[in-house]
Write an enzyme that holds these catalytic residues in place. Structure first.
Site, PDB file in Angstrom:
ATOM      1  N   LEU A   1      -9.492   2.060   1.122  1.00 34.38           N
ATOM      2  CA  LEU A   1      -8.359   2.009   1.503  1.00 34.38           C
ATOM      3  C   LEU A   1      -7.134   1.944   0.451  1.00 34.38           C
ATOM      4  O   LEU A   1      -7.273   1.263  -0.318  1.00 34.38           O
ATOM      5  CB  LEU A   1      -8.157   0.974   2.621  1.00 34.38           C
ATOM      6  CG  LEU A   1      -6.864   0.790   3.172  1.00 34.38           C
ATOM      7  CD1 LEU A   1      -6.429   1.709   4.258  1.00 34.38           C
ATOM      8  CD2 LEU A   1      -6.774  -0.846   3.612  1.00 34.38           C
TER       9      LEU A   1
ATOM     10  N   TYR B   1       2.532  23.641 -23.350  1.00 29.97           N
ATOM     11  CA  TYR B   1       2.128  25.023 -22.734  1.00 29.97           C
ATOM     12  C   TYR B   1       2.446  25.977 -24.171  1.00 29.97           C
ATOM     13  O   TYR B   1       2.895  25.601 -25.169  1.00 29.97           O
ATOM     14  CB  TYR B   1       2.908  25.243 -21.473  1.00 29.97           C
ATOM     15  CG  TYR B   1       2.778  24.140 -20.641  1.00 29.97           C
ATOM     16  CD1 TYR B   1       1.620  24.103 -20.205  1.00 29.97           C
ATOM     17  CD2 TYR B   1       3.561  23.379 -19.969  1.00 29.97           C
ATOM     18  CE1 TYR B   1       0.918  23.536 -19.299  1.00 29.97           C
ATOM     19  CE2 TYR B   1       3.284  22.805 -18.626  1.00 29.97           C
ATOM     20  CZ  TYR B   1       2.091  22.619 -18.346  1.00 29.97           C
ATOM     21  OH  TYR B   1       1.822  21.691 -17.261  1.00 29.97           O
TER      22      TYR B   1
HETATM   23  P1  FAD Z   1      -1.886  -4.142   5.919  1.00 24.54           P
HETATM   24  O1  FAD Z   1      -0.803  -3.985   4.668  1.00 24.54           O
HETATM   25  O2  FAD Z   1      -3.010  -5.277   5.541  1.00 24.54           O
HETATM   26  O3  FAD Z   1      -1.191  -4.764   7.118  1.00 24.54           O
HETATM   27  C1  FAD Z   1      -1.461  -5.282   8.143  1.00 24.54           C
HETATM   28  C2  FAD Z   1      -0.388  -6.040   9.060  1.00 24.54           C
HETATM   29  O4  FAD Z   1      -0.989  -6.564  10.203  1.00 24.54           O
HETATM   30  C3  FAD Z   1      -0.159  -7.263   8.234  1.00 24.54           C
HETATM   31  O5  FAD Z   1       1.278  -7.409   8.173  1.00 24.54           O
HETATM   32  C4  FAD Z   1      -0.788  -8.508   9.011  1.00 24.54           C
HETATM   33  O6  FAD Z   1      -0.130  -9.734   9.090  1.00 24.54           O
HETATM   34  C5  FAD Z   1      -0.466  -7.901  10.548  1.00 24.54           C
HETATM   35  N1  FAD Z   1      -1.504  -8.427  11.552  1.00 24.54           N
HETATM   36  C6  FAD Z   1      -2.956  -8.703  11.335  1.00 24.54           C
HETATM   37  N2  FAD Z   1      -3.482  -9.251  12.253  1.00 24.54           N
HETATM   38  C7  FAD Z   1      -2.208  -9.159  13.318  1.00 24.54           C
HETATM   39  C8  FAD Z   1      -2.469  -9.712  14.608  1.00 24.54           C
HETATM   40  N3  FAD Z   1      -3.435 -10.083  15.301  1.00 24.54           N
HETATM   41  N4  FAD Z   1      -1.201  -9.626  15.304  1.00 24.54           N
HETATM   42  C9  FAD Z   1      -0.049  -9.115  14.492  1.00 24.54           C
HETATM   43  N5  FAD Z   1      -0.123  -8.835  13.251  1.00 24.54           N
HETATM   44  C10 FAD Z   1      -1.242  -9.085  12.713  1.00 24.54           C
HETATM   45  N6  FAD Z   1      -2.250   0.859  -1.934  1.00 24.54           N
HETATM   46  C11 FAD Z   1      -1.730   1.879  -2.716  1.00 24.54           C
HETATM   47  O7  FAD Z   1      -1.809   3.062  -2.001  1.00 24.54           O
HETATM   48  N7  FAD Z   1      -1.177   1.919  -3.833  1.00 24.54           N
HETATM   49  C12 FAD Z   1      -0.911   1.002  -4.478  1.00 24.54           C
HETATM   50  O8  FAD Z   1      -0.396   0.870  -5.703  1.00 24.54           O
HETATM   51  C13 FAD Z   1      -1.389  -0.541  -3.877  1.00 24.54           C
HETATM   52  N8  FAD Z   1      -1.015  -1.482  -4.707  1.00 24.54           N
HETATM   53  C14 FAD Z   1      -1.606  -2.558  -3.972  1.00 24.54           C
HETATM   54  C15 FAD Z   1      -1.204  -3.803  -4.877  1.00 24.54           C
HETATM   55  C16 FAD Z   1      -1.601  -5.059  -4.147  1.00 24.54           C
HETATM   56  C17 FAD Z   1      -1.283  -6.337  -5.036  1.00 24.54           C
HETATM   57  C18 FAD Z   1      -2.087  -5.021  -2.812  1.00 24.54           C
HETATM   58  C19 FAD Z   1      -2.691  -6.273  -2.238  1.00 24.54           C
HETATM   59  C20 FAD Z   1      -2.338  -4.083  -2.221  1.00 24.54           C
HETATM   60  C21 FAD Z   1      -2.007  -2.817  -2.805  1.00 24.54           C
HETATM   61  N9  FAD Z   1      -2.177  -1.686  -2.274  1.00 24.54           N
HETATM   62  C22 FAD Z   1      -1.970  -0.296  -2.661  1.00 24.54           C
HETATM   63  C23 FAD Z   1      -2.957  -1.424  -0.854  1.00 24.54           C
HETATM   64  C24 FAD Z   1      -1.966  -1.100   0.278  1.00 24.54           C
HETATM   65  O9  FAD Z   1      -1.127  -2.299   0.378  1.00 24.54           O
HETATM   66  C25 FAD Z   1      -2.869  -1.177   1.497  1.00 24.54           C
HETATM   67  O10 FAD Z   1      -3.822  -0.192   1.481  1.00 24.54           O
HETATM   68  C26 FAD Z   1      -1.942  -1.019   2.874  1.00 24.54           C
HETATM   69  O11 FAD Z   1      -0.997  -2.041   2.927  1.00 24.54           O
HETATM   70  C27 FAD Z   1      -2.698  -1.145   4.115  1.00 24.54           C
HETATM   71  O12 FAD Z   1      -2.012  -0.710   5.233  1.00 24.54           O
HETATM   72  P2  FAD Z   1      -2.549  -1.335   6.588  1.00 24.54           P
HETATM   73  O13 FAD Z   1      -1.162  -1.175   7.440  1.00 24.54           O
HETATM   74  O14 FAD Z   1      -3.557  -0.661   7.022  1.00 24.54           O
HETATM   75  O15 FAD Z   1      -2.726  -2.866   6.566  1.00 24.54           O
HETATM   76  P1  NAP Z   2     -11.523  -1.727  -4.844  1.00 19.50           P
HETATM   77  O1  NAP Z   2     -10.531  -1.091  -5.587  1.00 19.50           O
HETATM   78  O2  NAP Z   2     -12.354  -1.616  -4.030  1.00 19.50           O
HETATM   79  O3  NAP Z   2     -12.081  -3.150  -5.818  1.00 19.50           O
HETATM   80  C1  NAP Z   2     -12.650  -4.195  -5.464  1.00 19.50           C
HETATM   81  C2  NAP Z   2     -13.430  -4.594  -6.646  1.00 19.50           C
HETATM   82  O4  NAP Z   2     -14.345  -5.609  -6.245  1.00 19.50           O
HETATM   83  C3  NAP Z   2     -14.347  -3.738  -7.398  1.00 19.50           C
HETATM   84  O5  NAP Z   2     -14.141  -4.065  -8.683  1.00 19.50           O
HETATM   85  C4  NAP Z   2     -15.766  -4.153  -7.109  1.00 19.50           C
HETATM   86  O6  NAP Z   2     -16.504  -3.746  -8.225  1.00 19.50           O
HETATM   87  C5  NAP Z   2     -15.458  -5.606  -6.766  1.00 19.50           C
HETATM   88  N1  NAP Z   2     -16.419  -6.098  -5.630  1.00 19.50           N
HETATM   89  C6  NAP Z   2     -16.792  -5.177  -4.339  1.00 19.50           C
HETATM   90  N2  NAP Z   2     -17.425  -6.163  -3.500  1.00 19.50           N
HETATM   91  C7  NAP Z   2     -17.895  -7.303  -4.390  1.00 19.50           C
HETATM   92  C8  NAP Z   2     -18.668  -8.414  -4.026  1.00 19.50           C
HETATM   93  N3  NAP Z   2     -19.071  -8.533  -3.259  1.00 19.50           N
HETATM   94  N4  NAP Z   2     -18.640  -9.338  -4.946  1.00 19.50           N
HETATM   95  C9  NAP Z   2     -18.234  -9.275  -6.265  1.00 19.50           C
HETATM   96  N5  NAP Z   2     -17.311  -8.177  -6.348  1.00 19.50           N
HETATM   97  C10 NAP Z   2     -17.109  -7.049  -5.367  1.00 19.50           C
HETATM   98  O7  NAP Z   2     -10.523  -2.937  -3.879  1.00 19.50           O
HETATM   99  P2  NAP Z   2      -9.229  -3.622  -4.155  1.00 19.50           P
HETATM  100  O8  NAP Z   2      -9.029  -3.967  -5.630  1.00 19.50           O
HETATM  101  O9  NAP Z   2      -9.196  -4.691  -3.210  1.00 19.50           O
HETATM  102  O10 NAP Z   2      -7.943  -2.749  -3.808  1.00 19.50           O
HETATM  103  C11 NAP Z   2      -7.931  -2.368  -2.163  1.00 19.50           C
HETATM  104  C12 NAP Z   2      -7.213  -0.990  -2.125  1.00 19.50           C
HETATM  105  O11 NAP Z   2      -6.012  -0.971  -2.772  1.00 19.50           O
HETATM  106  C13 NAP Z   2      -7.967   0.006  -3.007  1.00 19.50           C
HETATM  107  O12 NAP Z   2      -8.784   0.991  -2.499  1.00 19.50           O
HETATM  108  C14 NAP Z   2      -7.021   0.718  -3.879  1.00 19.50           C
HETATM  109  O13 NAP Z   2      -6.996   1.921  -3.764  1.00 19.50           O
HETATM  110  C15 NAP Z   2      -5.556   0.123  -3.430  1.00 19.50           C
HETATM  111  N6  NAP Z   2      -4.842  -0.447  -4.548  1.00 19.50           N
HETATM  112  C16 NAP Z   2      -4.401   0.844  -5.481  1.00 19.50           C
HETATM  113  C17 NAP Z   2      -3.696   0.396  -6.587  1.00 19.50           C
HETATM  114  C18 NAP Z   2      -3.081   1.563  -7.206  1.00 19.50           C
HETATM  115  O14 NAP Z   2      -2.648   1.350  -8.401  1.00 19.50           O
HETATM  116  N7  NAP Z   2      -3.315   2.845  -6.989  1.00 19.50           N
HETATM  117  C19 NAP Z   2      -3.368  -0.710  -6.712  1.00 19.50           C
HETATM  118  C20 NAP Z   2      -3.919  -1.816  -5.983  1.00 19.50           C
HETATM  119  C21 NAP Z   2      -4.648  -1.471  -4.858  1.00 19.50           C
HETATM  120  P3  NAP Z   2     -18.237  -4.150  -8.487  1.00 19.50           P
HETATM  121  O15 NAP Z   2     -18.640  -3.711  -7.133  1.00 19.50           O
HETATM  122  O16 NAP Z   2     -18.240  -3.281  -9.527  1.00 19.50           O
HETATM  123  O17 NAP Z   2     -18.077  -5.620  -8.830  1.00 19.50           O
END
Ligand code: FAD
Ligand code: NAP
Ligand code: SF4
Length: 691
Positions: free
Chosen positions: A675, A183
């Site tokens: 999501l 800044y």
């Molecule tokens: P989920 O987290 O999928 O939870 C659903 C729950 O429902 C689960 O515990 C499952 O066991 C339970 N369930 C399903 N069906 C049933 C049933 N019939 N009966 C009882 N229980 C059931 N998001 C971010 O915003 N920032 C991030 O940096 C980020 N990093 C991520 C990194 C990784 C590796 C992953 C995998 C995800 C990441 N996400 C991140 C995504 C984030 O975790 C999801 O968007 C979030 O968890 C979604 O929440 P949810 O409650 O909708 O679903």
């Molecule tokens: P995503 O961010 O929507 O990425 C999905 C990837 O899969 C994209 O690279 C997409 O790219 C590919 N894809 C989609 N459909 C496909 C198909 N039919 N065949 C092959 N490739 C396909 O979803 P995500 O990585 O599963 O993450 C889920 C959510 O978690 C995200 O929305 C994200 O916001 C959240 N998350 C956030 C962070 C964070 O650091 N902020 C970290 C982890 C997760 P192409 O279509 O170009 O191949």
């Protein structure tokens, strides 16, 4: 400066809860809510919402609050606000706008010190009126500043002083002048942005002059007991940035001009080192503040990645600082300090440093600033969770972030809530996220929700998959389906080959991962999986020395900017990794603005190859066969990890509705596309407020 002995020392955090005297002013404890721009500063009725926002934090006992940056004039605003209202203080009308905030805050906590931050963006102002010491464009701003002439410089100084005087009139207890981050004031200090050869440039003495004249003028414009803090770039992370000697000289010169507090900052916005992201270790930079503190007599504030009271206490115990600034942690939990004081540390909703709903929203400019783990932040008057007068019996299916947020908030409002989770633990996908190096903080959210379940009386049933018949038999008034997502399985020839696994299996370590790995999908999860399998050794987020090595920081010798001439060194796994996507756009586009670049740099330094415009043809013993721009390419992978997005799990919706129970989908169950946890938790919170 002197420390006032408190009547009784706090058992857990004796230093954090000890008062600090500065002249005739006493700051009641060492916790400061640092400055954050919320965007409400640019809304006509934003003062009402800011008043509620700050008052809630003030009421819970923080010692000092510093507002988001307010410009002393039109040249210093961050950009033109769409609302037409600028974050500015230079007139009686603007002082009146601020008075609404200060009165509410002082009513909430008369002993709190409330400071206005004076922020002149200078060369970082995003409009054609921007000014600087020289006409040198910042790499992060499309606009080139107009070089100020002598009269223009004095006008800016006068505007700073007028702003401080109005701040006092408006009821603030002091101002913080920001002299860092690129800044205006810092642009005068650094040679690369100040090429003047007049008494405002050239030698360091001349480059310091603007900062000193600003402080001199501000000091003269306000009362003797009005606090004047100055934020200095204690390590600016710029190649060729400020030297240690220059920083100390500036701090000592400011002290001699009557600055009450020096606050340390650790970046210029254009620097290529992460300083607040979740991959940064807690309190990584406070050692620099300690050295600065040894060179001045005024109290010194430290900051960056201090998110829990025990971290703040350790920083103080180590002699690193007199005061500890936590900014985002107060978005995550307005009651952070009250909970620490009352021995309720395990109830703190910890800032996980994701930046998703705070800084990224501010940078994108499309959505209002809030907090991923606390959607009420900056929405205190809009998201109201008052006790209900119509208690209902609710079932929540799924204990991921969406189900947890809804269940605990609805129960807090007085509803009777049963929470069914199919697996053996709460947290859903957060259990996977927390296994990624650099995302360890996500465990804090799981701890927080576990405690909230106990406190709010939610009845939790683990390992319980329920069906519509069961739900109907329990007599629930309403069912909330938070069943999340399942990984998408793309249609690719050979997708059932034994070398293919889902990201869930890969992250859980359920199956051995080979030496040559192709990752299908370069979204958030693809990047996280690449991070997991390409890193080696302890997570850098847990080891400050490793973090410093990976980003080329020399904390000990403090070359210019802390980074000049140091090559980053990463520890990489003995593994070849390809990260692929079908889109031809640059990979990582979907990642957060403030953090995506850091993830990409790290993976590149570890040799991860990123391929775009990929058409997947076949997976077989030879690897993953693709076509890229018409050319056949075989990725010789022995493991293929699928991170190709997700599909909603919502098979309960129809049968539950058919059984005559009102059902609502939230989180991933509602919509899998794009999501993230921010959307899942926010949607859950608004539903809990309405139900
Ligand atoms: P989920 O987290 O999928 O939870 C659903 C729950 O429902 C689960 O515990 C499952 O066991 C339970 N369930 C399903 N069906 C049933 C049933 N019939 N009966 C009882 N229980 C059931 N998001 C971010 O915003 N920032 C991030 O940096 C980020 N990093 C991520 C990194 C990784 C590796 C992953 C995998 C995800 C990441 N996400 C991140 C995504 C984030 O975790 C999801 O968007 C979030 O968890 C979604 O929440 P949810 O409650 O909708 O679903
Ligand atoms: P995503 O961010 O929507 O990425 C999905 C990837 O899969 C994209 O690279 C997409 O790219 C590919 N894809 C989609 N459909 C496909 C198909 N039919 N065949 C092959 N490739 C396909 O979803 P995500 O990585 O599963 O993450 C889920 C959510 O978690 C995200 O929305 C994200 O916001 C959240 N998350 C956030 C962070 C964070 O650091 N902020 C970290 C982890 C997760 P192409 O279509 O170009 O191949
Ligand atoms: Fe912290 Fe993330 Fe909330 Fe920002 S959005 S305050 S970084 S938890």
């Amino acid at each position: 400066m002197s420390t006032v002995a408190s009547d009784t020392l706090h058992r857990d955090y004796p230093l954090l809860f000890s008062p600090l005297r500065i002249g005739d002013t006493t700051i009641k404890n060492r916790a400061i809510m640092g400055s954050m721009h919320t965007g409400l500063e640019e809304q006509a009725d934003g003062n009402q919402r800011l008043a509620a926002f700050y008052a809630e934090r003030a009421r819970a006992g923080v010692g000092m609050i510093i507002t988001g940056g307010i410009s002393p004039n039109r040249e210093g605003i961050s950009g033109y606000a769409e609302s037409g209202v600028e974050a500015m203080l230079g007139s009686p009308e603007e002082a009146q706008w601020h008075r609404v905030i200060t009165e509410e805050v002082h009513r909430a906590a008369p002993d709190l010190k409330f400071m206005l931050q004076i922020l002149h963006c200078g060369p970082l102002t995003r409009n054609a009126d921007c000014v600087g010491p020289s006409a040198i464009r910042s790499p992060i701003n499309p606009f080139t500043p107009r070089a100020l002439d002598e009269a223009g410089i004095w006008q800016q100084i006068e505007d700073f002083a007028r702003c401080a005087a109005y701040a006092e009139q408006a009821g603030y207890d002091g101002v913080e002048i920001i002299g860092s981050a690129g800044y205006l004031i810092s642009a005068f200090l650094v040679e690369k942005t100040n090429q003047r050869q007049d008494p405002w440039g050239g030698t360091y003495e001349h480059r310091m002059r603007f900062a000193m004249e600003v402080v001199r003028a501000v000091r003269q414009a306000v009362s003797a007991d009005f606090l004047v803090a100055f934020r200095i770039a204690a390590m600016d992370m710029l190649q060729g940035g400020m030297s240690w000697e220059e920083i100390v000289a500036l701090a000592q010169a400011l002290e001699s001009l009557g600055v009450s507090i020096i606050s340390s900052h650790f970046t210029w916005h254009e620097s290529a080192v992460p300083t607040i992201a979740t991959m940064v270790p807690r309190a990584a930079f406070t050692r620099v503040t300690r050295r600065l503190r040894e060179n001045v007599r005024v109290p010194v504030i430290t900051s960056n990645r201090i998110n829990m009271p025990e971290v703040a206490e350790a920083v103080l115990a180590n002699g690193d600082a007199d005061l500890v600034s936590m900014a985002r942690p107060f978005l995550a939990d307005p009651e952070l300090i009250a909970k620490a004081r009352e021995g309720r540390r395990d109830e703190i909703n910890t800032c996980i440093a994701c930046n998703q709903a705070c800084l990224d929203h501010q940078l994108d400019g499309h959505e209002e600033v809030s907090c991923l783990v606390n959607p009420r932040a900056c929405h205190e008057t809009l998201l109201v969770l008052d006790p209900t007068n119509a208690q209902r019996k609710l079932a929540v299916v799924g204990a991921g972030p969406a189900g947890l947020a809804f269940a605990t908030l609805a129960a807090e409002r007085g509803h009777e809530v049963d929470l069914y989770e199919g697996s053996d633990r709460i947290g859903g996908q957060f259990n996977l996220a927390s296994r990624i190096p650099g995302k360890e903080e996500f465990n804090e959210t799981l701890r927080y929700f576990q405690r909230r379940i106990e406190l709010t009386g939610v009845k939790l049933f683990l390992r319980r998959r329920v069906d519509a018949e069961f739900l109907a038999a329990q007599g629930y008034d309403e069912v909330v389906l938070a069943t999340g997502i399942e990984p998408r399985v793309p249609t690719i020839d050979g997708i059932d080959h034994p070398k293919v696994m889902s990201y869930v299996e890969a992250i859980r370590g359920a199956r051995a991962i080979g030496q040559r790995v192709a990752i299908i999908g370069a979204g958030g999860i693809g990047f996280d999986v690449a991070e997991l399998i390409s890193h080696e050794g302890v997570s850098a987020a847990l080891d400050i020395d490793k973090f410093a090595r990976e980003w080329g920081i020399d904390f000990e010798n403090h070359p210019r900017g802390g980074v000049t001439g140091i090559a980053p060194r990463v520890d990489r796994a003995a593994r070849e990794v390809w990260l692929l996507q079908r889109k031809s756009s640059s990979p990582g586009k979907s990642l957060g603005k403030s953090t995506g670049w850091t993830k990409k740099i790290l993976l590149k330094r570890r040799g991860v190859k990123m391929l775009t415009g990929v058409r997947y043809e076949r997976i077989d013993d030879g690897g993953l066969h693709c076509t890229i721009e018409g050319e056949r390419v075989t990725v010789p992978a022995d493991t293929v990890i699928v991170c190709a997005g997700q599909l909603s799990v919502r098979e309960l919706m129809d049968p539950v509705t058919a059984a005559g129970i009102k059902a609502t989908l939230i989180g991933g169950a509602h919509e899998a596309a794009e999501l993230d946890a921010e959307r899942a938790i926010r949607q859950a919170a608004y539903l809990a407020a309405e139900i």
